[in-house]
Design an enzyme around this catalytic site. Structure first.
Site, PDB file in Angstrom:
ATOM      1  N   LYS A 193       0.869  -1.179   0.000  1.00  0.00           N
ATOM      2  CA  LYS A 193       0.000   0.000   0.000  1.00  0.00           C
ATOM      3  C   LYS A 193       0.905   1.229   0.000  1.00  0.00           C
ATOM      4  CE  LYS A 193      -1.485   3.007   2.696  1.00  0.00           C
ATOM      5  NZ  LYS A 193      -1.457   4.146   1.752  1.00  0.00           N
ATOM      6  N   GLU A 269       9.710   1.158  10.640  1.00  0.00           N
ATOM      7  CA  GLU A 269      10.754   2.170  10.403  1.00  0.00           C
ATOM      8  C   GLU A 269      10.065   3.514  10.547  1.00  0.00           C
ATOM      9  OE1 GLU A 269      13.883   1.560   9.789  1.00  0.00           O
ATOM     10  OE2 GLU A 269      13.927  -0.525   9.142  1.00  0.00           O
ATOM     11  N   CYS A 303      13.632  10.829   6.930  1.00  0.00           N
ATOM     12  CA  CYS A 303      13.646  10.414   8.337  1.00  0.00           C
ATOM     13  C   CYS A 303      15.050  10.542   8.909  1.00  0.00           C
ATOM     14  CB  CYS A 303      13.150   8.982   8.455  1.00  0.00           C
ATOM     15  SG  CYS A 303      14.051   7.877   7.365  1.00  0.00           S
ATOM     16  N   GLU A 400      10.183  16.340  14.575  1.00  0.00           N
ATOM     17  CA  GLU A 400      10.698  16.179  13.220  1.00  0.00           C
ATOM     18  C   GLU A 400      10.243  17.381  12.392  1.00  0.00           C
ATOM     19  OE1 GLU A 400       9.122  12.607  11.490  1.00  0.00           O
ATOM     20  OE2 GLU A 400      11.089  12.033  10.760  1.00  0.00           O
TER      21      GLU A 400
END
Ligand code: NAP
Length: 497
Positions: A193, A269, A303, A400
């Site tokens: 997906k 992850e 990331c 982040e």
């Protein structure tokens, strides 16, 4: 609201051609199929805010059909000789390298990063197929004599079975190939997906794998605008055996909870908050060069992106000034133009998030060295920004950023900086710049992270184990470890009389 203008003035013939070459249906069990309810979802070019494609929008019923196909194919696929599985990956690798320019253009159109970076991602993504084509034939077990000298201990590695992969928009190809590569090598079937904002690259990859000889049923690719409705029933289905997710920590936690009911094998992850630490003995020019990559690769939407800079107080000012000079020289624009070095963010919400973090840092006392003013024109751009004197409590050092903003804080001692960086809930990547071998070894050992760039601003390598600790998740992708995520160990106790 953006409008569908696929043949409007913004798209060149080359762009229309590459978009036209991609199948827009679901790749379901090896066949191109409309969504069961006929629905489609829109894909936008974030540089111009214009819809560039409509792709089939999978439903829960489509998900069940894909799992039926994966389950039906699993036994034969697991028995397919490892060399054959490896050669499918190898052929797909060759095609990806041949088609790197087309894949790059497609990726830039749907995600925004500069063409040169999309080309690098296409090649990096292909490397996972090359690496795991080589690993497919090296899956091995063991044979040992038990301590009592009587029994023999035989272990074998077997594919875990049907997998579900959920991937993010920031690396539309590579986040898929680093799951698909080891799964194909191990003999698992799978449903992918992709992110709703960037499904085109993965649909293009499905055709490459089909052309490379991947048997029907082994792979399905299901874009959807209803991720939870599609994936929750699959995760609850006892026939699924493995979930691998790359994305935010918030969604990752939900999926881990859902997976507990079937005790699925899970790899996640997740998000990062990478520190970029510059000691006073570092080569400052080199640190600035690497900071450009660690911060701005992928428009800052990685990331592994350097999220917070800790620079020794003795060199903080020259570091900030040199970095700001490089930021000011960047060409910002639509990534399809070869001269562009920094593209747009993925959507307007991303621009608002970055702008909010910068505004709060300024309120906290940070000073703007360059940038810092939101751009509300066409497309979703935020200017490259350097902030100095960021106080340690500022939220920009904890969250982040996912944008081209470098917040710089200072430190006095090694102990101070280690305490500060290890206090983060995240533990994915980190970067350390020093000329002292002793210090390098000490700091690498003490950082609470999965990966360290030592005098380097780029970590990604298909031959290395990529992954994090703490809220950055668990599991490793790439390297020798990567295939283990797709293998179960079976032990046979052998009687020897
Ligand atoms: P996200 O919002 O978590 O989405 C990731 C994927 O999960 C997308 O395909 C998304 O679908 C899907 N999803 C969202 N909600 C879901 C639900 N309730 N059930 C099932 N699937 C769901 O993350 P993102 O914004 O796309 O990606 C950015 C994040 O990924 C950052 O935090 C970044 O650090 C992380 N990331 C981590 C790594 C790593 O290796 N550690 C690598 C790359 C990115 P939709 O597209 O429909 O929302």
């Amino acid at each position: 609201m953006s409008q569908a203008r696929p043949d409007g003035p913004q798209l060149t013939p080359a762009e229309l051609a590459v978009l036209g070459d991609v199948h827009k249906d679901l790749f379901l069990g090896g066949r191109w199929t409309k969504a069961s309810n006929g629905a489609t979802l829109s894909v936008e070019d974030p540089a111009i805010g214009v819809v560039i494609a409509e792709v089939a929008d999978a439903t829960a019923a489509d998900g069940t059909r894909a799992l039926d196909a994966a389950v039906a194919a699993q036994v034969d696929w697991a028995r397919t000789p490892p060399r054959e599985r490896g050669e499918i990956l190898r052929r797909a690798y060759e095609v990806m390298v041949d088609k790197a320019d087309q894949l790059a253009l497609l990726m830039t159109l749907e995600m925004g990063k500069p063409l040169s970076e999309s080309r690098s991602e296409a090649l990096y993504a292909a490397e996972f197929f090359r690496w795991f084509s080589e690993e497919a034939v090296r899956i091995a077990g063991t044979w040992a004599t038990a301590p009592d000298g009587q029994t023999r201990l035989w272990t074998m590695k077997q594919p875990v079975g049907p997998c579900l992969f959920i991937t993010p928009w920031n690396f539309p190809l590579a986040m898929g190939t680093r799951k698909i590569g080891p799964a194909v090598a191990a003999g698992c079937t799978m449903i992918v997906k992709p992110a709703a904002q960037t499904p085109l690259s993965m649909l293009a990859l499905a055709q490459i794998l089909a052309d490379a000889g991947l048997p029907e049923g082994v792979l399905s690719v299901l874009p959807t605008s209803s991720p939870q409705q599609l994936t929750a029933p699959l995760i609850a289905d006892p026939r699924l055996r493995k979930l691998s997710f790359t994305g935010s920590t918030a969604v990752g936690k939900k999926l881990v909870e859902q997976s507990a009911h079937q005790l699925l094998r899970v790899s996640v992850e997740l998000g990062g908050n990478a520190p970029f630490i510059v000691f006073d003995d570092a080569d400052l020019d080199h640190a600035v060069d690497e900071a450009m990559k660690a911060k701005l690769r992928n428009n800052g939407e990685a990331c592994t992106a350097a999220n917070r800079f800790y620079v020794h107080e003795a060199v903080a000012r020259p570091f900030a000034d040199r970095l700001a000079e490089r930021f000011r020289a960047l060409v910002v624009g639509r990534g399809v133009d070869e001269s562009v070095m920094l593209g747009p963010l993925i959507d307007r919400a991303a621009v608002s998030k970055v702008a909010g973090l910068v505004d709060r840092a300024i309120q906290d006392g940070a000073s703007v060295v360059t940038g810092g003013t939101r751009d509300d024109g066409v497309g979703y751009f935020y200017p490259p920004t350097v902030l100095a004197d960021v106080p340690s409590h500022s939220i920009i050092l904890r969250e982040e950023i996912f944008g081209p903003v470098a917040p710089i804080a200072t430190f006095a001692t090694e102990e101070d900086v280690l305490a500060e960086v290890n206090s983060s809930e995240y533990g994915l990547a980190s970067y350390v710049f020093t000329r002292s071998l002793d210090r390098a070894l000490r700091v690498c050992e003490r950082l609470d992270v999965g990966m360290v760039g030592l005098n380097r601003g780029v970590l990604s390598n298909a031959a290395a184990p990529f992954g994090g600790v703490k809220a950055s998740g668990f599991g490793r992708e790439g390297g020798r470890e990567g295939i283990e995520e797709y293998l179960d160990t079976k032990y046979v106790s052998v009687n020897v009389s």
